[in-house]
Design a protein around this motif. Structure first.
Motif, mmCIF file in Angstrom:
data_model
loop_
_atom_site.group_PDB
_atom_site.id
_atom_site.type_symbol
_atom_site.label_atom_id
_atom_site.label_comp_id
_atom_site.label_asym_id
_atom_site.label_seq_id
_atom_site.Cartn_x
_atom_site.Cartn_y
_atom_site.Cartn_z
ATOM 1 N N GLU A 155 71.624 14.111 125.139
ATOM 2 C CA GLU A 155 71.041 15.395 125.512
ATOM 3 C C GLU A 155 70.804 16.246 124.278
ATOM 4 O OE1 GLU A 155 71.646 18.900 128.811
ATOM 5 O OE2 GLU A 155 73.415 17.831 128.104
ATOM 6 N N PHE A 156 69.598 16.818 124.232
ATOM 7 C CA PHE A 156 69.254 17.763 123.176
ATOM 8 C C PHE A 156 70.131 18.999 123.371
ATOM 9 C CE2 PHE A 156 66.743 21.156 121.259
ATOM 10 C CZ PHE A 156 66.302 20.564 120.083
ATOM 11 N N PRO A 157 70.597 19.642 122.279
ATOM 12 C CA PRO A 157 71.433 20.833 122.446
ATOM 13 C C PRO A 157 70.689 21.911 123.245
ATOM 14 C CG PRO A 157 71.156 20.279 120.112
ATOM 15 C CD PRO A 157 70.353 19.305 120.895
ATOM 16 N N GLY A 158 71.213 22.276 124.377
ATOM 17 C CA GLY A 158 70.583 23.276 125.229
ATOM 18 C C GLY A 158 69.719 22.672 126.320
ATOM 19 N N GLY A 159 69.555 21.351 126.328
ATOM 20 C CA GLY A 159 68.812 20.687 127.388
ATOM 21 C C GLY A 159 67.332 20.523 127.082
ATOM 22 N N MET A 160 66.611 20.061 128.078
ATOM 23 C CA MET A 160 65.180 19.755 127.914
ATOM 24 C C MET A 160 64.348 20.998 127.620
ATOM 25 S SD MET A 160 64.844 16.550 127.998
ATOM 26 C CE MET A 160 63.105 16.267 128.244
ATOM 27 N N GLU A 161 64.695 22.099 128.260
ATOM 28 C CA GLU A 161 63.939 23.341 128.015
ATOM 29 C C GLU A 161 64.064 23.765 126.552
ATOM 30 O OE1 GLU A 161 61.126 25.758 129.204
ATOM 31 O OE2 GLU A 161 62.102 24.383 130.583
ATOM 32 N N ALA A 162 65.268 23.636 126.005
ATOM 33 C CA ALA A 162 65.488 23.970 124.594
ATOM 34 C C ALA A 162 64.720 23.012 123.682
ATOM 35 C CB ALA A 162 66.977 23.938 124.265
ATOM 36 N N MET A 163 64.618 21.757 124.091
ATOM 37 C CA MET A 163 63.857 20.795 123.282
ATOM 38 C C MET A 163 62.377 21.151 123.278
ATOM 39 S SD MET A 163 63.602 16.660 123.353
ATOM 40 C CE MET A 163 62.688 16.573 124.866
ATOM 41 N N HIS A 164 61.836 21.526 124.426
ATOM 42 C CA HIS A 164 60.428 21.927 124.481
ATOM 43 C C HIS A 164 60.189 23.159 123.604
ATOM 44 C CE1 HIS A 164 59.147 18.960 127.347
ATOM 45 N NE2 HIS A 164 60.124 19.288 128.176
ATOM 46 N N THR A 165 61.103 24.108 123.639
ATOM 47 C CA THR A 165 60.980 25.302 122.797
ATOM 48 C C THR A 165 61.046 24.915 121.326
ATOM 49 O OG1 THR A 165 62.013 26.647 124.509
ATOM 50 C CG2 THR A 165 62.009 27.555 122.278
#
Length: 161
Positions: free
Chosen positions: A60-70
């Motif tokens: 998991e990207f730190p902060g989740g998928m939404e954080a990865m998109h950002t």
């Protein structure tokens, strides 16, 4: 005179002594070889890289998928020439999230053109460490293939994806 032995007996004694000496030397050399330092132990086995479908808990990207998109929106810079030529499309990037969460082995799986491919690689390599995936409770290296879409938006004046 009965104790006197002839030259034949001396030759026989020497002939029988030679194999004993050779056997003794062989035994000593074998013992010395066993006492010599052994070769170094083999390196530890490299843990396998698992596909995303094989793990129990995905990385998991730190902060989740939404954080990865950002992160990607802020990190990816549309190449100027591609923007001027209005080139759009997807670049598929393969990478591995290692058992310690580091992103490595980043490569283009299916690309478009050199400038877009290079930008996709640069952005992926700039990612922070992830939480690693796990299988049977152990952290494992996990392989991903991620599409990166380069899309021009009429409201996007900065040229970022």
């Amino acid at each position: 005179m009965l104790n006197k032995k002839g030259p034949r007996f001396s030759a026989l004694r020497y002939a029988l002594g030679i194999p004993v000496v050779v056997a003794s030397l062989l035994a000593v050399s074998c013992i010395q070889q066993d006492a010599s330092p052994s070769s170094p132990p083999p390196p530890p086995p490299v843990p396998p890289i698992m596909d995303l479908s094989e793990v129990d808990v995905p990385p998991e990207f730190p902060g989740g998928m939404e954080a990865m998109h950002t992160f990607m929106q802020k990190s990816v810079h549309y190449p100027e020439q591609a923007r001027d030529e209005k080139v759009q499309g997807k670049v598929y990037v393969q990478f591995t999230v290692d058992h310690d969460g580091k992103v490595k082995d980043v490569e283009i799986k299916r690309g478009m053109r050199e400038d877009l491919n290079e930008e996709a690689l640069r952005a992926m390599r700039a990612m922070p460490d992830w939480s690693p995936g796990s299988k049977d409770g152990q952290a494992v290296a996990t392989r991903f293939i991620m599409p990166m879409e380069f899309r021009l938006d009429s409201t996007n004046s900065t040229g970022k994806d």
